[in-house]
Design a protein around this motif. Structure first.
Motif, PDB file in Angstrom:
ATOM      1  N   GLN A 127      -1.317  -1.762   6.542  1.00 42.12           N
ATOM      2  CA  GLN A 127      -2.107  -0.680   7.126  1.00 42.12           C
ATOM      3  C   GLN A 127      -1.450   0.673   6.894  1.00 42.12           C
ATOM      4  O   GLN A 127      -0.230   0.778   6.833  1.00 42.12           O
ATOM      5  CB  GLN A 127      -2.265  -0.886   8.639  1.00 42.12           C
ATOM      6  CG  GLN A 127      -3.047  -2.141   9.001  1.00 42.12           C
ATOM      7  CD  GLN A 127      -3.411  -2.192  10.480  1.00 42.12           C
ATOM      8  OE1 GLN A 127      -3.223  -1.214  11.214  1.00 42.12           O
ATOM      9  NE2 GLN A 127      -3.942  -3.322  10.908  1.00 42.12           N
ATOM     10  N   VAL A 128      -2.293   1.685   6.801  1.00 46.42           N
ATOM     11  CA  VAL A 128      -1.839   3.070   6.728  1.00 46.42           C
ATOM     12  C   VAL A 128      -2.420   3.800   7.932  1.00 46.42           C
ATOM     13  O   VAL A 128      -3.586   3.591   8.277  1.00 46.42           O
ATOM     14  CB  VAL A 128      -2.317   3.740   5.422  1.00 46.42           C
ATOM     15  CG1 VAL A 128      -1.960   5.221   5.416  1.00 46.42           C
ATOM     16  CG2 VAL A 128      -1.700   3.049   4.212  1.00 46.42           C
ATOM     17  N   ALA A 129      -1.615   4.607   8.615  1.00 44.79           N
ATOM     18  CA  ALA A 129      -2.086   5.336   9.797  1.00 44.79           C
ATOM     19  C   ALA A 129      -1.453   6.718   9.820  1.00 44.79           C
ATOM     20  O   ALA A 129      -0.462   6.972   9.133  1.00 44.79           O
ATOM     21  CB  ALA A 129      -1.723   4.584  11.070  1.00 44.79           C
ATOM     22  N   ASP A 130      -2.055   7.611  10.641  1.00 44.96           N
ATOM     23  CA  ASP A 130      -1.391   8.883  10.906  1.00 44.96           C
ATOM     24  C   ASP A 130      -0.095   8.586  11.660  1.00 44.96           C
ATOM     25  O   ASP A 130       0.060   7.529  12.259  1.00 44.96           O
ATOM     26  CB  ASP A 130      -2.282   9.780  11.772  1.00 44.96           C
ATOM     27  CG  ASP A 130      -3.540  10.230  11.031  1.00 44.96           C
ATOM     28  OD1 ASP A 130      -3.587  10.057   9.799  1.00 44.96           O
ATOM     29  OD2 ASP A 130      -4.454  10.746  11.691  1.00 44.96           O
ATOM     30  N   ALA A 131       0.822   9.544  11.654  1.00 45.71           N
ATOM     31  CA  ALA A 131       2.126   9.309  12.288  1.00 45.71           C
ATOM     32  C   ALA A 131       1.987   8.996  13.776  1.00 45.71           C
ATOM     33  O   ALA A 131       2.868   8.384  14.365  1.00 45.71           O
ATOM     34  CB  ALA A 131       3.035  10.520  12.090  1.00 45.71           C
ATOM     35  N   ASN A 186      -6.224   6.829  13.204  1.00 39.97           N
ATOM     36  CA  ASN A 186      -6.818   6.613  11.874  1.00 39.97           C
ATOM     37  C   ASN A 186      -6.271   5.392  11.147  1.00 39.97           C
ATOM     38  O   ASN A 186      -6.239   5.363   9.918  1.00 39.97           O
ATOM     39  CB  ASN A 186      -6.567   7.830  10.965  1.00 39.97           C
ATOM     40  CG  ASN A 186      -7.568   8.916  11.238  1.00 39.97           C
ATOM     41  OD1 ASN A 186      -8.704   8.629  11.612  1.00 39.97           O
ATOM     42  ND2 ASN A 186      -7.162  10.159  11.055  1.00 39.97           N
ATOM     43  N   ALA A 187      -5.839   4.366  11.872  1.00 40.57           N
ATOM     44  CA  ALA A 187      -5.267   3.197  11.209  1.00 40.57           C
ATOM     45  C   ALA A 187      -6.322   2.466  10.392  1.00 40.57           C
ATOM     46  O   ALA A 187      -7.452   2.296  10.834  1.00 40.57           O
ATOM     47  CB  ALA A 187      -4.663   2.249  12.244  1.00 40.57           C
ATOM     48  N   ASP A 188      -5.937   2.081   9.204  1.00 37.84           N
ATOM     49  CA  ASP A 188      -6.850   1.334   8.352  1.00 37.84           C
ATOM     50  C   ASP A 188      -6.021   0.510   7.377  1.00 37.84           C
ATOM     51  O   ASP A 188      -4.892   0.871   7.082  1.00 37.84           O
ATOM     52  CB  ASP A 188      -7.751   2.300   7.578  1.00 37.84           C
ATOM     53  CG  ASP A 188      -9.080   1.657   7.220  1.00 37.84           C
ATOM     54  OD1 ASP A 188      -9.210   0.430   7.401  1.00 37.84           O
ATOM     55  OD2 ASP A 188      -9.967   2.381   6.765  1.00 37.84           O
ATOM     56  N   PHE A 189      -6.579  -0.600   6.895  1.00 36.68           N
ATOM     57  CA  PHE A 189      -5.760  -1.391   5.995  1.00 36.68           C
ATOM     58  C   PHE A 189      -6.104  -1.114   4.541  1.00 36.68           C
ATOM     59  O   PHE A 189      -7.227  -0.734   4.220  1.00 36.68           O
ATOM     60  CB  PHE A 189      -5.860  -2.888   6.305  1.00 36.68           C
ATOM     61  CG  PHE A 189      -7.187  -3.505   5.984  1.00 36.68           C
ATOM     62  CD1 PHE A 189      -8.129  -3.713   6.961  1.00 36.68           C
ATOM     63  CD2 PHE A 189      -7.476  -3.889   4.682  1.00 36.68           C
ATOM     64  CE1 PHE A 189      -9.351  -4.287   6.667  1.00 36.68           C
ATOM     65  CE2 PHE A 189      -8.696  -4.474   4.377  1.00 36.68           C
ATOM     66  CZ  PHE A 189      -9.639  -4.665   5.373  1.00 36.68           C
ATOM     67  N   ILE A 190      -5.116  -1.307   3.671  1.00 40.15           N
ATOM     68  CA  ILE A 190      -5.373  -1.163   2.241  1.00 40.15           C
ATOM     69  C   ILE A 190      -5.301  -2.515   1.543  1.00 40.15           C
ATOM     70  O   ILE A 190      -5.718  -2.647   0.408  1.00 40.15           O
ATOM     71  CB  ILE A 190      -4.400  -0.169   1.567  1.00 40.15           C
ATOM     72  CG1 ILE A 190      -2.954  -0.640   1.679  1.00 40.15           C
ATOM     73  CG2 ILE A 190      -4.562   1.214   2.161  1.00 40.15           C
ATOM     74  CD1 ILE A 190      -2.021   0.129   0.746  1.00 40.15           C
ATOM     75  N   ARG A 228       1.949  10.389   7.316  1.00 38.08           N
ATOM     76  CA  ARG A 228       1.377   9.067   7.541  1.00 38.08           C
ATOM     77  C   ARG A 228       2.475   8.000   7.499  1.00 38.08           C
ATOM     78  O   ARG A 228       3.539   8.214   6.916  1.00 38.08           O
ATOM     79  CB  ARG A 228       0.308   8.759   6.494  1.00 38.08           C
ATOM     80  CG  ARG A 228      -0.949   9.591   6.704  1.00 38.08           C
ATOM     81  CD  ARG A 228      -2.005   9.276   5.676  1.00 38.08           C
ATOM     82  NE  ARG A 228      -1.557   9.638   4.348  1.00 38.08           N
ATOM     83  CZ  ARG A 228      -2.182   9.258   3.236  1.00 38.08           C
ATOM     84  NH1 ARG A 228      -3.251   8.497   3.299  1.00 38.08           N
ATOM     85  NH2 ARG A 228      -1.715   9.627   2.065  1.00 38.08           N
ATOM     86  N   ILE A 229       2.179   6.897   8.131  1.00 38.89           N
ATOM     87  CA  ILE A 229       3.087   5.757   8.069  1.00 38.89           C
ATOM     88  C   ILE A 229       2.303   4.547   7.551  1.00 38.89           C
ATOM     89  O   ILE A 229       1.072   4.535   7.621  1.00 38.89           O
ATOM     90  CB  ILE A 229       3.699   5.425   9.453  1.00 38.89           C
ATOM     91  CG1 ILE A 229       2.595   5.129  10.484  1.00 38.89           C
ATOM     92  CG2 ILE A 229       4.572   6.575   9.945  1.00 38.89           C
ATOM     93  CD1 ILE A 229       3.117   4.642  11.832  1.00 38.89           C
ATOM     94  N   CYS A 230       3.022   3.578   6.999  1.00 40.49           N
ATOM     95  CA  CYS A 230       2.368   2.312   6.702  1.00 40.49           C
ATOM     96  C   CYS A 230       3.227   1.196   7.263  1.00 40.49           C
ATOM     97  O   CYS A 230       4.418   1.394   7.561  1.00 40.49           O
ATOM     98  CB  CYS A 230       2.105   2.140   5.206  1.00 40.49           C
ATOM     99  SG  CYS A 230       3.568   1.881   4.204  1.00 40.49           S
ATOM    100  N   TYR A 231       2.636   0.066   7.464  1.00 43.08           N
ATOM    101  CA  TYR A 231       3.319  -1.062   8.097  1.00 43.08           C
ATOM    102  C   TYR A 231       2.451  -2.290   7.891  1.00 43.08           C
ATOM    103  O   TYR A 231       1.291  -2.189   7.473  1.00 43.08           O
ATOM    104  CB  TYR A 231       3.532  -0.784   9.606  1.00 43.08           C
ATOM    105  CG  TYR A 231       2.283  -0.288  10.282  1.00 43.08           C
ATOM    106  CD1 TYR A 231       1.339  -1.172  10.775  1.00 43.08           C
ATOM    107  CD2 TYR A 231       2.005   1.080  10.363  1.00 43.08           C
ATOM    108  CE1 TYR A 231       0.169  -0.725  11.341  1.00 43.08           C
ATOM    109  CE2 TYR A 231       0.833   1.540  10.920  1.00 43.08           C
ATOM    110  CZ  TYR A 231      -0.090   0.631  11.415  1.00 43.08           C
ATOM    111  OH  TYR A 231      -1.266   1.069  11.960  1.00 43.08           O
ATOM    112  N   VAL A 232       3.017  -3.456   8.177  1.00 46.16           N
ATOM    113  CA  VAL A 232       2.282  -4.708   8.016  1.00 46.16           C
ATOM    114  C   VAL A 232       1.982  -5.277   9.394  1.00 46.16           C
ATOM    115  O   VAL A 232       2.848  -5.309  10.264  1.00 46.16           O
ATOM    116  CB  VAL A 232       3.106  -5.721   7.186  1.00 46.16           C
ATOM    117  CG1 VAL A 232       2.387  -7.067   7.113  1.00 46.16           C
ATOM    118  CG2 VAL A 232       3.369  -5.165   5.786  1.00 46.16           C
TER     119      VAL A 232
END
Lengths: 221, 438
Positions: free
Chosen positions: B188-192, B196-200, B174-178
């Motif tokens: 947000q966290v998403a699959d590579a 499935n992107a979603d924010f935390i 997974r990757i995360c980014y702003v």
């Protein structure tokens, strides 16, 4: 529920083609030159750092001088006022300043709240010393007021390095204010790094606008 | 055109990571915009691969063979070898016409099927076949819930990638980014692959410097939600979070030690920015740099013994190295007057960083032994590089058409990808770890 669409834009897979121009790396001769180059650059940096330290020193000296001059002028004015009061047989009256209206007066130096910096620098340039001094005076006259100094950077480079640089910028204004007599516990210095650009362009004018510390009067803007 | 199908894979938004509970007002669910990945360069020698449609896959919400194929092709290490018209694609080895396949140039063949079980679960089976030897190179079966179909496709792609390249695949990571859209920042966290992107976390103040814990269960980051930079540790399993550092001045640059129990952070509480080690619960704060200059962006070596960091103690920001316990500091970058944001390669032999060249800010990689540095990108302002956990690719923030995007480049500079979010500026990427289970 909104669908996620994952598009693979095809046809751009350039097969059999290396896309990166990698610079040729030389052998021993190049290595030697690189070492000399590095040494020269390190020396230049050292010189620059010394210059910056000297400029900072100079600024501190000027601020000290300004503080002394102001203290003397104040003492002078005070004794003159006392003499005048004695002569008039009255009381030394001084209007109680309305803090907010003084801050809002566009003719006042207090309406200027920003200090600007050169690229990768945090020293307060001399042209801003009168603005800083005006705020220092105001804060000394209004001893209940607390302020924030918010340091900012342009968008180029490292987010984290810029956050640290923005803190140095805010701290440099805080230090200038404390040198002029404002208690440090009334000034909060914070950094926004490159995260809150005022100008959104990608040109030198915008970058210059964003290399900035703002003096903020919470609740009194 | 045509090496790649015009795949349009639709994925239902799943809320796997619920971060909202602890933060009531700060987190309001909204639909995520799609990340679009565009390949803008490929490796010079690409392995041919043929992924045939899996049996019964059309009955599912997405076609598993297309997810597998898209993963493999996006990596830049494979080219799609068309098998041509097949009235009934084989799903078992004995159904394959090997002579026909070889005559159509097929070398590595992926076949499989999806069986719906009476209990509602799916049995997914795949085989990677060598068309020359007519033998199996790899094969697995999985019994899964229908919602795990996409994750299973990524697992299968990982197996194929590792079998054909010899390196671990990262399709299941997974990757995360702003994402910054209008006046809103979302972590947000998403699959590579961007699915499935979603924010935390979401609010109107900036969020920077997300960092995955080594086990992938927590993300440390810097949030400005209290009008100043504060470091938080966010638990992805239960959605709770704690303040790691909230001292006077700036609190920033979290980086996890490989043991997952400690982090380095940068604090200005004692004056100029300096580096500290702190336990993950916020206890045991210890200062490890002592300079009159900015020291920040610490990164732990994979063995935990050494730290790379950025410092302007020499007059310009450069990268330095020191023991993670503190001690002697050694400068490691010399070319150029601006070298920042060091990140170790997973093998510990090199690091990537951002270097300024002729007014541009680009990703470079430097070998720690030879000190040889190579520039990998050519954007105007590239930043925040982060290695894929197999060390093959580097994800970074860049810009395209004046918008912040994510891009990726292989460590040899040959494969390039552009990744964007249709809804805003994407920045501050961090690539998560390999999953423990295969």
């Amino acid at each position: 529920m909104k669908k996620l669409i994952f598009l693979v834009l095809a046809g751009v897979l350039v097969s059999g083609c290396a896309t990166q121009d990698v610079p040729e790396q030389g052998g021993a001769a190049v290595e030697q030159r690189d070492l000399l180059e590095s040494k020269r650059k390190a020396e230049e940096e050292e010189a620059r750092r010394r210059l910056q330290a000297a400029e900072q020193e100079e600024m501190n000296r000027k601020l000290d001088e300004e503080r002394r001059r102001r203290a003397e002028a104040e003492a002078q004015a005070k004794s003159e006022a006392e003499i005048k009061a004695l002569n008039q047989g009255g009381v030394n009256e001084r209007p109680i300043s309305d803090a907010s209206s003084a801050l809002r007066d566009p003719a006042s130096l207090l309406s200027k709240r920003s200090v600007y910096y050169d690229y990768d620098r945090f020293d307060v340039r001399e042209e801003f010393s009168t603005i800083v001094a005006a705020h220092a005076d105001f804060l000394q006259e209004n001893s209940k007021i607390r302020i924030r100094v918010e340091g900012n950077c342009d968008e180029r480079g490292s987010t984290e390095y810029n956050l640290a640089l923005g803190q140095r910028r805010a701290d440099s204004v805080k230090r200038a204010l404390t040198v002029l007599g404002v208690p440090a516990n009334r000034i909060e210095a914070v950094s926004f790094g490159e995260e809150k650009p005022r100008a959104t362009g990608q040109d030198e004018d915008s970058y210059a606008e964003n290399r900035r510390s703002d003096i903020v009067y919470p609740g009194l803007q | 055109m045509s090496d790649m199908p015009n795949a349009s894979i639709v994925d239902p938004l799943r809320r796997r990571l619920v971060g909202g509970l602890a933060l009531a007002g700060a987190l309001v669910p909204t639909a995520r915009a799609a990340l679009t990945i565009e390949i803008i360069g490929g490796n010079s020698t690409q392995v041919p691969v043929t992924v045939l449609p899996f049996g019964n896959q059309d009955r599912q919400k997405e076609r598993i063979s297309e997810v597998i194929q898209a993963d493999l092709l996006r990596s830049g290490w494979f080219r799609n070898q068309e098998a041509g018209a097949l009235p009934k694609p084989p799903t078992e080895p004995e159904e394959v016409d090997w002579r026909q396949m070889r005559s159509r140039g097929v070398e590595n063949l992926v076949i499989g099927n999806v069986v719906e079980r009476s209990d509602g679960r799916l049995a997914v089976r795949f085989r990677l076949m060598d068309a020359t030897k007519e033998s199996q190179r790899a094969g697995f079966s999985y019994t899964i819930a229908p919602t795990q179909l996409r994750a299973t496709a990524h697992k299968i792609a990982d197996v194929i990638y590792e079998e054909l390249t010899g390196e671990r695949g990262v399709f299941s990571t997974r990757i995360c980014y702003v994402v910054k859209a209008a006046e809103r920042f979302e972590l947000q966290v998403a699959d590579a692959d961007g699915g499935n992107a979603d924010f935390i976390l979401a609010h109107k103040e900036p969020i920077i410097s997300p960092a995955w814990s080594p086990d992938g269960t927590r993300i440390a980051y810097v949030s400005f939600e209290r009008r100043k930079p504060i470091v938080f540790v966010h638990n992805l399993v239960d959605g709770t979070r704690t303040v790691l550092a909230d001292f006077e001045g700036a609190n920033s640059a979290p980086s996890w030690a490989p043991d997952g129990r400690r982090l380095t952070i940068t604090l200005t509480r004692d004056g100029v920015a300096q580096i500290y080690v702190v336990n993950a619960d916020g206890s045991g704060l210890t200062r490890i740099t002592n300079s009159q200059a900015i020291d920040t962006e610490a990164a732990w070596s994979p063995d935990g013994n050494t730290i790379l960091f950025t410092s302007d103690r020499g007059g310009s920001p450069q990268i330095y190295r020191m023991p993670s316990t503190g001690g002697a500091v050694e400068r490691v970058t010399f070319e150029g007057s601006y070298n920042v944001t060091p990140r170790w390669s997973p093998d510990g032999r090199s690091f990537c960083f951002i270097q300024r060249n002729s007014g541009r800010y680009n990703v470079a990689i430097q070998d720690l032994g030879s000190r040889e540095a190579v520039l990998l990108t050519d954007g105007r302002i590239d930043s925040s590089p982060t290695f894929a956990p197999n060390g093959r690719m580097i994800l970074y923030a860049s810009e395209h058409n004046k918008r912040g995007i994510l891009a990726a480049v292989s460590r040899d500079g040959r494969v390039k990808q552009r990744i964007s979010d249709s809804g805003g500026n994407v920045r501050e990427p961090a690539w998560g770890p390999l999953s423990k289970s295969r």
